[in-house]
Design a protein around this motif. Structure first.
Motif, mmCIF file in Angstrom:
data_model
loop_
_atom_site.group_PDB
_atom_site.id
_atom_site.type_symbol
_atom_site.label_atom_id
_atom_site.label_comp_id
_atom_site.label_asym_id
_atom_site.label_seq_id
_atom_site.Cartn_x
_atom_site.Cartn_y
_atom_site.Cartn_z
ATOM 1 N N HIS B 2 0.818 -1.205 0.000
ATOM 2 C CA HIS B 2 0.000 0.000 0.000
ATOM 3 C C HIS B 2 0.857 1.262 0.000
ATOM 4 N N ASP B 3 0.406 2.274 -0.730
ATOM 5 C CA ASP B 3 1.049 3.592 -0.648
ATOM 6 C C ASP B 3 0.335 4.361 0.470
ATOM 7 N N LEU B 8 -3.485 8.094 3.265
ATOM 8 C CA LEU B 8 -3.765 9.059 4.337
ATOM 9 C C LEU B 8 -4.184 10.408 3.761
ATOM 10 N N ASN B 9 -3.494 10.833 2.705
ATOM 11 C CA ASN B 9 -3.843 12.121 2.084
ATOM 12 C C ASN B 9 -5.302 12.112 1.613
ATOM 13 N N THR B 10 -5.681 11.043 0.934
ATOM 14 C CA THR B 10 -7.053 10.963 0.417
ATOM 15 C C THR B 10 -8.069 10.990 1.545
ATOM 16 N N GLU B 294 -12.826 4.554 6.525
ATOM 17 C CA GLU B 294 -12.366 4.703 5.146
ATOM 18 C C GLU B 294 -11.030 3.982 4.949
ATOM 19 N N PHE B 295 -10.178 4.053 5.965
ATOM 20 C CA PHE B 295 -8.868 3.416 5.866
ATOM 21 C C PHE B 295 -8.982 1.903 5.639
ATOM 22 N N THR B 296 -9.823 1.245 6.437
ATOM 23 C CA THR B 296 -9.922 -0.218 6.264
ATOM 24 C C THR B 296 -10.729 -0.584 5.023
ATOM 25 N N THR B 297 -11.661 0.279 4.645
ATOM 26 C CA THR B 297 -12.376 0.017 3.389
ATOM 27 C C THR B 297 -11.405 0.089 2.210
ATOM 28 N N LYS B 298 -10.565 1.119 2.210
ATOM 29 C CA LYS B 298 -9.615 1.328 1.105
ATOM 30 C C LYS B 298 -8.526 0.255 1.096
ATOM 31 N N THR B 299 -7.982 -0.068 2.263
ATOM 32 C CA THR B 299 -6.823 -0.975 2.290
ATOM 33 C C THR B 299 -7.234 -2.444 2.437
ATOM 34 N N LYS B 300 -8.467 -2.666 2.820
ATOM 35 C CA LYS B 300 -8.942 -4.028 3.142
ATOM 36 C C LYS B 300 -8.087 -4.687 4.225
ATOM 37 N N LEU B 301 -7.426 -3.878 5.024
ATOM 38 C CA LEU B 301 -6.613 -4.434 6.113
ATOM 39 C C LEU B 301 -7.437 -4.469 7.405
#
Lengths: 304, 304, 304, 304
Positions: B2-3, B8-10, B294-301
């Motif tokens: 992951h970038d 985080l910026n988004t 949003e973070f876990t939705t985006k990264t699926k982590l």
């Protein structure tokens, strides 16, 4: 016409040898020293006759019985404003549970659970010039007896161990239902509960609840309507979670304390005070409850 | 791979202009002064990389986040004996309700509700030589940062107004689940909560929860099994009455505080810290919750 | 000597134009059709005099008022064995909450909350030969009036929509405090509540509670001691979560129903029945409560 | 790489002779007949390997384990609309208490307490053409095994004795959170719980929770996000009032049933199913809990 002395004698004999006399309260360490064999009954009629048997002239810690006198004093000072800060409903829960205070946003269910009595103490602290001295003077005037006093050891004992009362007072404070500092209110409250009186002194002090509001010295303490309301509160809330049982079995307004005292009364007829320090599981005097049940069974005197 | 910086910026851009930013906590008067527009995110990977955006270097009051560090310290001192005095079950009730303590005989449901955290504070007061100094030193060592400190104004502010915590501590005392004086335990507890840290400092301090118990300085703080247990507690109890929601939506162990901070982590992967002082109705940072979702939705982590 | 007719007239005039007449109960759909403007008062003295004003001869659904008559019938059948299955304490909770039943292991707090009344209904189903016919006959005998009947539409309406009562009965069954099938007990209970009576009929039916247990036909229904106990229960538990308020403001034993009726009485003096279908927030007749408060204020007649 | 067969063998030997094997559930009379000595463990890896020891091919009543499969089916049918009718928070109370439903206005705390599962059953009754046949077909498809069936005796046994479930369903109905008749929903629910499966069949059925939503037949049952959410719910709410303890000690999402079965899983790694009918005080399989604790201690495999 009842022969009260004969009735008291019979009840005393029937009850005093009950094997299981209950347990003397120990949560206030100083109270634990009292001899469990003490047992006294005293009755005063509205006409002024008095009858007694047993240890009716020995002083004991009146504890929660003081809540009724504190309420009457507060009503005489600020009247119906009291009911903005405390409700008049039975609690449906043992006397020191905090849950209901939270559920009901800091308004205690009635002035006889500890939370409600602490709010009344706060009102007295706000409205009396020298709260402890003035309240003691009030009791002395009601009974016309300057010998009545606080037991400082009992008050201090509770100050050191009454963590549930500190919890309650702080919870009330968090709901903005305590205007004075917790320490100050509880100091007054612990003293109020630590007054020592005899059965016969209590019968005098409660006289005005059976006399439309006028005390032994013929001074109006509260209005007749206020008397009726306090009597109603004693009936519905005077015995912790056993109030319904007492109304059902005895049928008189009354108030108990963990010192083992109980005062009950029939409006315009009599005041009866019982003392025996052993408590039943609900926190009321074991022999006291038995004696009062037998009294109303024998005399058929009740408000119902 | 992951970038993280881009992510985080988004998230930061997507979230920072949310119209309803929630309400800044005011029950501790000193906290009410914080500007609601503060918003920072910081992420540290197990490999040592760090990423940040916004106000991630501004210190804020960590409040309840400190409960996790206090628990870890207590576990390192007395181990599993802790669980004789506090349970590990979710509370099913908002964070400051006292009812459950009574129902469960003085054993708080978990170490992250206030009652449980006060028991942990009592353990630290008993087991640290100079409790306040030693605990602060512990945090400074974890982060290798001597600049971290208590905010005395915040601690004093809570000392003057934290009546519910006084109620809680006294109730615990009445159940014999507090060994030290109420005042002493709460003085420590209010200081512990009043530590100020930045997002990046918190990511450092929590590093050992994602690193099998070894902190940044490679010192073993607690065992790997203890780490797993604290992580489990964070997941099930870390967000007051919104713990289930957080597990459901985000799926990471974490802990929030009323100062608006949230720390969350994926074992052996990363720690992420968010700060925005406006709270939702359940007492958790409004933007913080949105950002982590949003973070876990985006990264699926997530741990699931 | 009071001029009761004049007093009733005054109260009727003072009260009937109250702007907010409360809300007609709609949880039983059939009850919702009743005109909110109905208002009647009726008083019967122990000496046999009767006084009435307004709609005191219009029949209405007596609903929970029937619980007192059912209790008296059950006491006459099995005596004090009742109290093994139901307690005598005020509930401290609105009338249809189930929580307390669970906390107290299936023993309802008193016979006037729905759970307790369903246990009483179960006792009647077990001990009457033809429960519905026999109970109706009991009411007709008390009043010497064969015109009294069940309203089948109301009974059926509740059978289709009374889910909370089904929940309550099943919960009691799960605690082995229901001996007959849920359907059978509730069929009886819904009929019992669906009896229609006028104010004047209710004053007759309740006569024996003010007459030491003997009904209008001079037949002993229950003992004087049982009368006193039921009166005590009415005082402490007769008005849902407003029982304390009623005792405090009115000071008479009484029982209300969601049909808008209230019966109250002063032992050996009188029975007073009020009907107005609009209810206050606690589920008691709005005008009924006002009328009774004015009555005791004007007459100063109360048990206290 | 773990030698799972060796580990299962060791755990089986260590655990099977535990003296106190707990108590076989008897509240459903038909369940009481099961031999307490049954004990089986089965593990299926995501790669398709399977391992078993003991009675892992004997069918037992899956009971509450079915709630997870019912929830997955409901999510596949109506998606996130489920969460308008049931919440995702741990209950903080034993599994059959009704109080919280009342406090929270008919919205059960989560889909794994009985009240929540009954709401899910209601959703399936509304959205399946032939609810009982279709749900059974769903289980058979997941496992590719047509031999799985309802145990009608168990379903009928609960229909005759499940008074608490009738109470719960009626209470939900009173809050308008049940769209179908109580009898119809409970008939479905009692059948759903009365499905009989073996450990190895359950490991197959739960495969998709460890495989991003695709079942053994490679068919997408629910989305990966929905899998994560159900796994989170299993972790926070899967073990009645012992959910926190299980997360703390074991650290895997899982679900237990009063038939003595437990299924637990590590996402993308394995599913493990244990069966031993004796229950501990919290209603979870005694040996099952011990076996799973030993399993994660030995393998160090957990989500934390």
């Amino acid at each position: 016409m009842h022969d009260y002395q004969a009735i008291l004698n019979t009840i005393y004999q029937d009850t005093k040898n009950t094997e299981d006399k209950g347990v003397v309260a120990s949560y206030i360490p100083e109270l634990a020293h009292v001899n469990r064999d003490n047992f006294g009954i005293h009755l005063r009629t509205s006409a002024g006759e008095t009858f007694g048997i047993g240890d009716f002239e020995k002083p004991f810690s009146i504890q929660s019985i003081s809540k009724v006198l504190a309420l009457a004093k507060a009503m005489s000072l600020i009247g119906e404003d009291i009911w903005k800060r405390v409700d008049v409903e039975p609690s449906g829960n043992p006397f020191n549970y905090l849950a209901l205070i939270e559920v009901e946003n800091g308004i205690p269910r009635n002035p006889f659970i500890n939370a409600g009595a602490i709010v009344i103490a706060d009102i007295l602290v706000s409205n009396l010039k020298n709260p402890k001295a003035d309240f003691l003077e009030y009791i002395r005037t009601l009974t016309n007896d300057q010998s009545i006093n606080y037991n400082k050891e009992v008050a201090n004992s509770e100050k050191l161990t009454g963590f549930k009362n500190y919890a309650t007072a702080n919870l009330l404070k968090s709901f903005n239902n305590l205007n004075n500092p917790v320490e100050e209110v509880l100091d007054f409250y612990f003293h109020q509960c630590a007054i020592e009186m005899t059965c016969s002194q209590l019968s005098k002090a409660f006289y005005f609840f059976s006399n439309k509001g006028s005390c032994l010295q013929n001074k109006v303490q509260i209005t007749n309507q206020q008397v009726k309301r306090i009597n109603a509160l004693m009936l519905t809330c005077g015995f912790y979670d056993e109030a319904g049982e007492f109304a059902f079995e005895v049928g008189l307004p009354g108030k108990s304390g963990v010192g083992g005292g109980i005062v009950a009364l029939l409006p315009e007829k009599f005041i009866i005070t019982v003392w025996s320090p052993g408590l039943n599981k609900k926190g009321n005097s074991k022999l006291g409850m038995l004696a009062l049940e037998e009294f109303t069974t024998k005399t058929k005197l009740s408000i119902f």
